[in-house]
Design an enzyme around this catalytic site. Structure first.
Site, PDB file in Angstrom:
ATOM      1  N   ASN A  68     -10.048  65.480 -22.120  1.00  0.00           N
ATOM      2  CA  ASN A  68      -9.260  64.459 -22.462  1.00  0.00           C
ATOM      3  C   ASN A  68     -10.295  63.258 -23.042  1.00  0.00           C
ATOM      4  O   ASN A  68     -11.256  63.075 -22.422  1.00  0.00           O
ATOM      5  CB  ASN A  68      -8.085  63.725 -21.574  1.00  0.00           C
ATOM      6  CG  ASN A  68      -9.106  63.589 -20.312  1.00  0.00           C
ATOM      7  OD1 ASN A  68     -10.011  64.119 -19.539  1.00  0.00           O
ATOM      8  ND2 ASN A  68      -8.296  62.582 -19.321  1.00  0.00           N
ATOM      9  N   ILE A  69      -9.568  62.832 -24.113  1.00  0.00           N
ATOM     10  CA  ILE A  69     -10.436  61.356 -24.808  1.00  0.00           C
ATOM     11  C   ILE A  69      -9.487  60.337 -24.933  1.00  0.00           C
ATOM     12  O   ILE A  69      -8.637  60.121 -25.656  1.00  0.00           O
ATOM     13  CB  ILE A  69     -10.787  61.995 -26.048  1.00  0.00           C
ATOM     14  CG1 ILE A  69     -11.748  63.429 -26.104  1.00  0.00           C
ATOM     15  CG2 ILE A  69     -11.759  61.079 -26.816  1.00  0.00           C
ATOM     16  CD1 ILE A  69     -11.879  64.078 -27.401  1.00  0.00           C
ATOM     17  N   GLU A  70      -9.744  59.371 -24.174  1.00  0.00           N
ATOM     18  CA  GLU A  70      -9.088  58.155 -23.948  1.00  0.00           C
ATOM     19  C   GLU A  70      -9.389  57.264 -24.948  1.00  0.00           C
ATOM     20  O   GLU A  70     -10.538  57.321 -25.794  1.00  0.00           O
ATOM     21  CB  GLU A  70      -8.914  57.610 -22.467  1.00  0.00           C
ATOM     22  CG  GLU A  70      -8.276  58.663 -21.598  1.00  0.00           C
ATOM     23  CD  GLU A  70      -7.745  58.007 -20.312  1.00  0.00           C
ATOM     24  OE1 GLU A  70      -8.501  56.948 -19.693  1.00  0.00           O
ATOM     25  OE2 GLU A  70      -7.071  58.758 -19.598  1.00  0.00           O
ATOM     26  N   CYS A 124      -5.214  64.650 -24.850  1.00  0.00           N
ATOM     27  CA  CYS A 124      -5.330  65.465 -23.823  1.00  0.00           C
ATOM     28  C   CYS A 124      -6.266  66.632 -24.163  1.00  0.00           C
ATOM     29  O   CYS A 124      -6.804  67.009 -25.097  1.00  0.00           O
ATOM     30  CB  CYS A 124      -3.800  66.073 -23.446  1.00  0.00           C
ATOM     31  SG  CYS A 124      -2.814  64.904 -22.876  1.00  0.00           S
ATOM     32  N   GLU A 128      -6.125  69.586 -23.275  1.00  0.00           N
ATOM     33  CA  GLU A 128      -5.533  71.205 -23.873  1.00  0.00           C
ATOM     34  C   GLU A 128      -5.409  70.725 -25.357  1.00  0.00           C
ATOM     35  O   GLU A 128      -5.712  71.747 -26.050  1.00  0.00           O
ATOM     36  CB  GLU A 128      -4.006  71.267 -23.606  1.00  0.00           C
ATOM     37  CG  GLU A 128      -3.708  71.355 -21.912  1.00  0.00           C
ATOM     38  CD  GLU A 128      -3.608  70.008 -21.329  1.00  0.00           C
ATOM     39  OE1 GLU A 128      -4.379  69.257 -21.716  1.00  0.00           O
ATOM     40  OE2 GLU A 128      -2.929  70.256 -20.071  1.00  0.00           O
ATOM     41  N   CYS A 154       1.017  68.426 -20.619  1.00  0.00           N
ATOM     42  CA  CYS A 154       2.306  67.517 -20.628  1.00  0.00           C
ATOM     43  C   CYS A 154       3.068  67.753 -21.863  1.00  0.00           C
ATOM     44  O   CYS A 154       2.910  68.951 -22.356  1.00  0.00           O
ATOM     45  CB  CYS A 154       1.717  65.871 -21.187  1.00  0.00           C
ATOM     46  SG  CYS A 154       1.227  65.932 -22.856  1.00  0.00           S
ATOM     47  N   CYS A 189       1.474  68.476 -25.306  1.00  0.00           N
ATOM     48  CA  CYS A 189       0.684  69.546 -25.285  1.00  0.00           C
ATOM     49  C   CYS A 189       1.511  71.034 -25.132  1.00  0.00           C
ATOM     50  O   CYS A 189       1.254  71.902 -26.056  1.00  0.00           O
ATOM     51  CB  CYS A 189      -0.321  69.592 -24.171  1.00  0.00           C
ATOM     52  SG  CYS A 189      -1.727  68.342 -24.460  1.00  0.00           S
TER      53      CYS A 189
HETATM   54  N1  THU Z   1      -3.944  64.493 -19.583  1.00  0.00           N
HETATM   55  C1  THU Z   1      -4.669  65.521 -20.002  1.00  0.00           C
HETATM   56  O1  THU Z   1      -5.623  65.652 -20.826  1.00  0.00           O
HETATM   57  N2  THU Z   1      -3.876  66.613 -19.672  1.00  0.00           N
HETATM   58  C2  THU Z   1      -2.659  66.978 -19.048  1.00  0.00           C
HETATM   59  O2  THU Z   1      -2.387  68.048 -18.920  1.00  0.00           O
HETATM   60  C3  THU Z   1      -2.289  65.834 -18.228  1.00  0.00           C
HETATM   61  C4  THU Z   1      -2.651  64.425 -18.756  1.00  0.00           C
HETATM   62  C5  THU Z   1      -4.987  63.243 -19.565  1.00  0.00           C
HETATM   63  C6  THU Z   1      -4.109  62.070 -20.574  1.00  0.00           C
HETATM   64  C7  THU Z   1      -4.948  60.924 -19.981  1.00  0.00           C
HETATM   65  O3  THU Z   1      -6.224  60.757 -20.423  1.00  0.00           O
HETATM   66  C8  THU Z   1      -4.788  61.176 -18.494  1.00  0.00           C
HETATM   67  O4  THU Z   1      -4.939  62.580 -18.485  1.00  0.00           O
HETATM   68  C9  THU Z   1      -3.789  60.750 -17.517  1.00  0.00           C
HETATM   69  O5  THU Z   1      -2.756  61.013 -17.977  1.00  0.00           O
END
Ligand code: THU
Length: 144
Positions: free
Chosen positions: A46-48, A57, A59, A96, A99
């Protein structure tokens, strides 16, 4: 069904990819490892983002890396997620809805496996159809 050995390998790669997670806002670190039918593995984390909505996300990072390199045929994805300081085993981190929708675009819901990783040898495999029954996909828009 992919072999136990392959599932274990994917679980390990998802945990490894999780180390690269960029998550300064949520503190939640996720890694994913996507398997192509040919046996290639594409990883993602994940890259915020400070503006929040551009966050990607793990995935989708893995899918977009793979598709942008010409891959279209996938058999499984492993996902490992949890608080950045969580000890193994992690709790299941299901993908989510966004994804799951991306998976619907490229994967057969009845056979594509989503492996929820707690540790390298502790995981739970579900099909995309189990996670997203009655999902909307390419066949709803045009004849396949
Ligand atoms: N996130 C994912 O990368 N994959 C998931 O299956 C659920 C959520 C990330 C998004 C965000 O950066 C952090 O998790 C919290 O929601």
């Amino acid at each position: 069904m992919i072999t136990r050995e392959k599932a274990g390998e994917l679980a390990g790669k998802a945990l490894e990819a999780r180390r690269y997670s960029y998550h300064p806002y949520s503190g939640f670190a996720v890694g994913a490892a996507l398997l192509t039918r040919e046996g290639e593995i594409y990883t993602g984390c994940n890259i915020e983002n400070a503006a929040f909505t551009p966050t990607n996300c793990a995935e989708r990072t893995a899918f977009f890396k793979a598709v942008s390199e010409g891959e279209r045929d996938f058999t499984a994805i492993a996902v490992a997620g949890g608080a950045e300081d969580a000890a193994l085993p992690l709790e299941d981190c299901p993908p989510c809805g966004v994804c799951l929708q991306v998976m619907m675009e490229f994967c057969d819901p009845a056979s594509f496996e989503v492996i929820l990783v707690r540790s390298e040898d502790d995981y739970n495999s579900l099909t995309l159809a189990e996670l997203l029954p009655k999902g909307f996909g390419p066949g709803n828009v045009r004849e396949e």
